[in-house]
Design a protein around this motif. Structure first.
Motif, short mmCIF file in Angstrom:
data_model
loop_
_atom_site.label_atom_id
_atom_site.label_comp_id
_atom_site.label_asym_id
_atom_site.label_seq_id
_atom_site.Cartn_x
_atom_site.Cartn_y
_atom_site.Cartn_z
N ILE A 1 0.84 -1.20 0.00
CA ILE A 1 0.00 0.00 0.00
C ILE A 1 0.87 1.24 0.00
O ILE A 1 0.63 2.19 -0.75
CB ILE A 1 -0.98 -0.02 1.19
N ASP A 2 1.91 1.25 0.82
CA ASP A 2 2.81 2.39 0.86
C ASP A 2 3.48 2.62 -0.49
O ASP A 2 3.56 3.74 -0.98
CB ASP A 2 3.87 2.20 1.95
N LEU A 3 3.94 1.55 -1.10
CA LEU A 3 4.61 1.66 -2.40
C LEU A 3 3.66 2.21 -3.46
O LEU A 3 4.03 3.09 -4.24
CB LEU A 3 5.15 0.29 -2.83
N ARG A 4 2.42 1.72 -3.49
CA ARG A 4 1.46 2.15 -4.50
C ARG A 4 0.98 3.58 -4.26
O ARG A 4 0.72 4.31 -5.21
CB ARG A 4 0.25 1.22 -4.54
N THR A 5 0.84 3.98 -3.01
CA THR A 5 0.29 5.31 -2.72
C THR A 5 1.36 6.39 -2.66
O THR A 5 1.03 7.57 -2.65
CB THR A 5 -0.52 5.30 -1.41
N SER A 6 2.64 6.00 -2.62
CA SER A 6 3.72 7.00 -2.57
C SER A 6 4.25 7.32 -3.96
O SER A 6 5.27 7.99 -4.09
CB SER A 6 4.86 6.50 -1.68
N GLY A 7 3.59 6.81 -4.97
CA GLY A 7 4.06 7.06 -6.34
C GLY A 7 5.22 6.17 -6.73
O GLY A 7 5.98 6.50 -7.64
N GLY A 8 5.41 5.08 -6.02
CA GLY A 8 6.47 4.14 -6.37
C GLY A 8 7.80 4.41 -5.70
O GLY A 8 8.80 3.80 -6.06
N ASP A 9 7.83 5.33 -4.72
CA ASP A 9 9.08 5.64 -4.02
C ASP A 9 9.39 4.52 -3.03
O ASP A 9 8.69 4.33 -2.05
CB ASP A 9 8.95 6.97 -3.29
#
Length: 194
Positions: free
Chosen positions: A164-172
């Protein structure tokens, strides 16, 4: 209108598998957004009535197709993890599989379950039922079944959070990398404890 189900006959089961494979491929390419029985029928080269003959509803078809995508992901992940000598290494080997290919579609399933738990909660529950045994199988064989289940549940929840973090952070990947390092240390300590 209710359609007769094809369950029980070898021919009906084969046709249902064929239709499910075609719909699953459509999901892998086009995702879950705007999924409908009409779109599924077009992808399968049939009509929505035929799909309702073989599946209980659009939701049933969607859940089965998502489950099939997960099965493929799990098989690839277990293959990638097979050679790693430690639990932390096996979990780290899973990560590229969890973030590649059609993983974005499965992440959409989690999003739908969060957005509308009443309608799509089965997508998340189904994921837990599929992933947990796979993660348990990565745990050291000497551990008790309870300990394996506890650690596998922690890994599953943590990896979902990372996704979820990866997808919602724009891939950062920075925060995920830091979190993964902490997860690896925790798993190493757990494994060292015996």
């Amino acid at each position: 209108m209710t359609y007769r189900r094809s369950a029980g006959s070898p021919r009906g089961d084969a046709r249902r598998r064929e239709l499910l494979d075609l719909v699953t491929e459509d999901l892998a390419v086009n995702g879950l957004v705007d999924f409908s029985l009409r779109r599924a029928a077009k992808a399968a080269g049939t009509t929505h009535k035929v799909l309702l003959y073989h599946f209980e509803s659009a939701e049933d078809l969607l859940q089965r197709a998502v489950a099939q995508l997960r099965e493929r992901r799990i098989a690839r992940g277990l293959g990638a993890a097979a050679e790693a000598p430690t639990l932390a290494g096996r979990v780290r080997a899973l990560w590229p599989v969890l973030t590649s290919g059609e993983s974005w579609v499965l992440d959409q399933a989690i999003g739908l379950a969060i957005y509308d738990a009443d309608r799509h909660g089965g997508l998340a529950r189904g994921g837990t039922q599929q992933y947990l045994p796979a993660l348990v199988s990565l745990c050291p064989p000497a551990w008790s079944p309870e300990r394996k289940t506890e650690v596998a549940a922690m890994i599953l929840a943590t990896l979902r959070g990372f996704l979820i973090d990866l997808r919602t952070s724009g891939g950062d990947p920075v925060s995920v990398d830091v979190g993964f390092a902490a997860l690896s240390r925790a798993l190493e300590r757990e494994e060292a404890a015996g």
